[in-house]
Each structure stands twice: as structure tokens, then as C-alpha cells.
Design an enzyme around this catalytic site. Sequence first.
Site, PDB file in Angstrom:
ATOM      1  N   SER A   1       0.793  -1.242   0.000  1.00  0.00           N
ATOM      2  CA  SER A   1       0.000   0.000   0.000  1.00  0.00           C
ATOM      3  C   SER A   1       0.819   1.283   0.000  1.00  0.00           C
ATOM      4  O   SER A   1       0.259   2.367  -0.183  1.00  0.00           O
ATOM      5  CB  SER A   1      -0.932   0.027   1.208  1.00  0.00           C
ATOM      6  OG  SER A   1      -2.024  -0.805   0.978  1.00  0.00           O
TER       7      SER A   1
ATOM      8  N   LYS B   1       0.368   3.432  -2.916  1.00  0.00           N
ATOM      9  CA  LYS B   1      -0.815   4.305  -3.056  1.00  0.00           C
ATOM     10  C   LYS B   1      -0.428   5.786  -2.985  1.00  0.00           C
ATOM     11  O   LYS B   1      -1.096   6.628  -3.576  1.00  0.00           O
ATOM     12  CB  LYS B   1      -1.857   3.962  -1.980  1.00  0.00           C
ATOM     13  CG  LYS B   1      -2.479   2.560  -2.151  1.00  0.00           C
ATOM     14  CD  LYS B   1      -3.434   2.244  -1.019  1.00  0.00           C
ATOM     15  CE  LYS B   1      -4.319   1.042  -1.280  1.00  0.00           C
ATOM     16  NZ  LYS B   1      -3.791  -0.234  -0.832  1.00  0.00           N
TER      17      LYS B   1
ATOM     18  N   TYR C   1      -3.355  -2.281 -10.519  1.00  0.00           N
ATOM     19  CA  TYR C   1      -3.275  -2.086  -9.059  1.00  0.00           C
ATOM     20  C   TYR C   1      -2.398  -3.164  -8.402  1.00  0.00           C
ATOM     21  O   TYR C   1      -1.550  -2.849  -7.554  1.00  0.00           O
ATOM     22  CB  TYR C   1      -4.700  -2.091  -8.472  1.00  0.00           C
ATOM     23  CG  TYR C   1      -4.709  -2.150  -6.966  1.00  0.00           C
ATOM     24  CD1 TYR C   1      -4.485  -1.010  -6.193  1.00  0.00           C
ATOM     25  CD2 TYR C   1      -4.924  -3.361  -6.300  1.00  0.00           C
ATOM     26  CE1 TYR C   1      -4.461  -1.081  -4.806  1.00  0.00           C
ATOM     27  CE2 TYR C   1      -4.910  -3.438  -4.920  1.00  0.00           C
ATOM     28  CZ  TYR C   1      -4.673  -2.289  -4.177  1.00  0.00           C
ATOM     29  OH  TYR C   1      -4.648  -2.370  -2.803  1.00  0.00           O
TER      30      TYR C   1
ATOM     31  N   TYR D   1      -5.472   3.905   7.960  1.00  0.00           N
ATOM     32  CA  TYR D   1      -6.838   3.375   7.981  1.00  0.00           C
ATOM     33  C   TYR D   1      -7.521   3.647   9.317  1.00  0.00           C
ATOM     34  O   TYR D   1      -7.522   4.765   9.791  1.00  0.00           O
ATOM     35  CB  TYR D   1      -6.827   1.878   7.622  1.00  0.00           C
ATOM     36  CG  TYR D   1      -5.856   1.595   6.502  1.00  0.00           C
ATOM     37  CD1 TYR D   1      -6.101   2.114   5.237  1.00  0.00           C
ATOM     38  CD2 TYR D   1      -4.676   0.908   6.694  1.00  0.00           C
ATOM     39  CE1 TYR D   1      -5.211   1.912   4.201  1.00  0.00           C
ATOM     40  CE2 TYR D   1      -3.780   0.695   5.671  1.00  0.00           C
ATOM     41  CZ  TYR D   1      -4.053   1.206   4.424  1.00  0.00           C
ATOM     42  OH  TYR D   1      -3.176   1.016   3.420  1.00  0.00           O
TER      43      TYR D   1
ATOM     44  N   VAL E   1       0.968  -3.843   3.932  1.00  0.00           N
ATOM     45  CA  VAL E   1       0.839  -5.148   4.599  1.00  0.00           C
ATOM     46  C   VAL E   1       2.100  -6.012   4.482  1.00  0.00           C
ATOM     47  O   VAL E   1       2.183  -7.045   5.133  1.00  0.00           O
ATOM     48  CB  VAL E   1      -0.381  -5.974   4.117  1.00  0.00           C
ATOM     49  CG1 VAL E   1      -1.676  -5.453   4.683  1.00  0.00           C
ATOM     50  CG2 VAL E   1      -0.421  -6.097   2.615  1.00  0.00           C
TER      51      VAL E   1
END
Length: 304
Positions: free
Chosen positions: A63, A66, A188, A240, A258
Amino acid sequence: MNYGIHLEKVFNDVGREPSKGEVAKYIPELAKISGDKFGVHISCVDGSKHSFGNASEKFSIQSISKVLSLLRAYQLAGEKLWNRVGVEPSGTAFNSLVQLETDLGIPRNPLINAGALVVSDVLISNLENPKQEFIQFVRDLAGIPNLNYNEKVAQSEALCGYRNAALVNLIKDFGNINNEVEEVLDFYFHLCSIEMSCVEMAETFLLFAQDGICPMNDKQVIKLENTKRINAIMQTCGFYDEAGEFAFKVGLPGKSGVGGVIVAILPDQYSIAVWSPCLNEKGNSYKGMKLLEEFTTATGYSLF
Ligand code: DON
């Protein structure tokens, strides 16, 4: 401030603690990684650098990508980007579907999976050869010509990417995905599979600590005011449903993945990346958070 002395001490202190949490299991390739890996690297705006542990070993950035895809999409789409994705913390898990239904397919922010899938769609629409052009963009930012996707990791995630498939289908149903579902997912998954070490990641993210100027080539990658915005999104959405906890304990804008890495920056001071694959129940690196909490406490510097 001698960041190296403080970092060495907290690295040794946290390193002595037993690992809590678990390595991510839902992506088979990630499940193979040893939970004992532990590395950290800090790159300071004054040019000083310090590494400890497994700081030069590569892992998939997951991530963390991102933030880089957001950066590229913001460069290409400008303020129109915010018609497709919000800037509010979601307070939900990174792969949650729940808010999309009531939010009519507009993800809360670009750092949850739903938002990153929309950002991926924006990039596919704006790039002629999305995968090639995006990896070249990251190579230029990192100053590493052979940086690449890890095909095994990308394929591994594709085999079990049911949730991401559900997200992109739901968003497409609301009209906020313009390209084919399969193409968006493939792009992605490749972004998540990009490989970097802590050293490479901290160097790449240094631009967010120095007003949008890439340390590799001294180019203004993104305007000062937009650097501020991306840092704000990292601060409020990078972790998050643990973003508040990270701000409370660490006090830096950052992003987790992760694979067990966390990257964080202190504007005008440094960029730091720490890797320890065992995750807490929110999907963030247990030792990564602990090290950063102890580091900002020991140095006495954070955003707050
Ligand atoms: O899409 C996924 O589930 C992973 N490729 C990335 C998730 C992730 O890194 C969330 N971070 N904490």
C-alpha cells in the site's frame, strides 16, 4: 540533532522485544516472508543517512505505492481528481466495502484500497502504457533504474484478490471506474508488487519532507501546496482505522503496507522507512509503529 544515535538505540531496544502479531497471510507470497526481518533507514534533508538491520533487503511495497500513484495522478489530473475520490479519513479497514454503497462509489480517500483503485483507473486513462510509464516514474523518483514489479507477488495477489475485485466492480457500477475491471485490477496489483528496500523507500519519500523537490535530481516533482496536501492525506488516512492512534503515538505523516513497512516523514527534517513484517490486528507493522513512537519520543520532534 544526531538522529543516528537515537535511531540506533530505539532499533536495538525494539529489536530485543519478541515479535507480536502475524505476517500477512491472505497473499500467499507475503506469507512466505520471515517475521524476524527488521530494518530501518533514515535519510535527512541535510544529506545524512543511517541504516540498521535488514535495511537494504527488498520487499513488496504494497500500500505504500498508493502514495506514489496518488502523486502521479495528482500531477496528471490536477484538482479534478477530487471529483472522483475524497480526502476524509475512512475509519474503516483498508479493504472495506461498507462506505462505498452510501457514498455512491466515491471512495473516502486515495489511501484505502477503494481509493487506490479509482486512482489506478485515472492513471490508466492518462497513460499510454500504464505499467511501463508508472514504473519509470518511480525509477526516476527513486533514482534506481532497475527498480521493478515483482511478477510473482502480483500474480499471487491476483489469484486471491476477491475483495479488490468486489470493490472495483461496485465502484464501476456507480460509474466511477472508466476502464475494464480486469485492467484496473492488474495495474493495481502490479503497483502493490513494486520492490524496494527501506533505504530506497526513505530516499524516494524524501521529496515529501523537502517541499516536493526530488533529492535525486533537484526537480520540483509536485508544487509546494500540493506536497502539503499529500502529507495531510498521509497524516489523516495513511493508517486506515489506526490513523488516529498513529498520530497520537508517532505524530508524523506516514503510510503503511501489509508487507510490514511503514514510511514516515518529518517536513524539513527527514524521511524514515522501517520494515518488520509482523502486523497488528489493523494490518500495520507492530514493531514499525513501536520504533517510530519511541524515535519521535526520544528525539522530541514530531509534527506536534
Ligand atoms: O490490496 C491489498 O490488499 C494489498 N495489495 C495492499 C494492502 C495494504 O498494504 C494495506 N496496508 N496496510
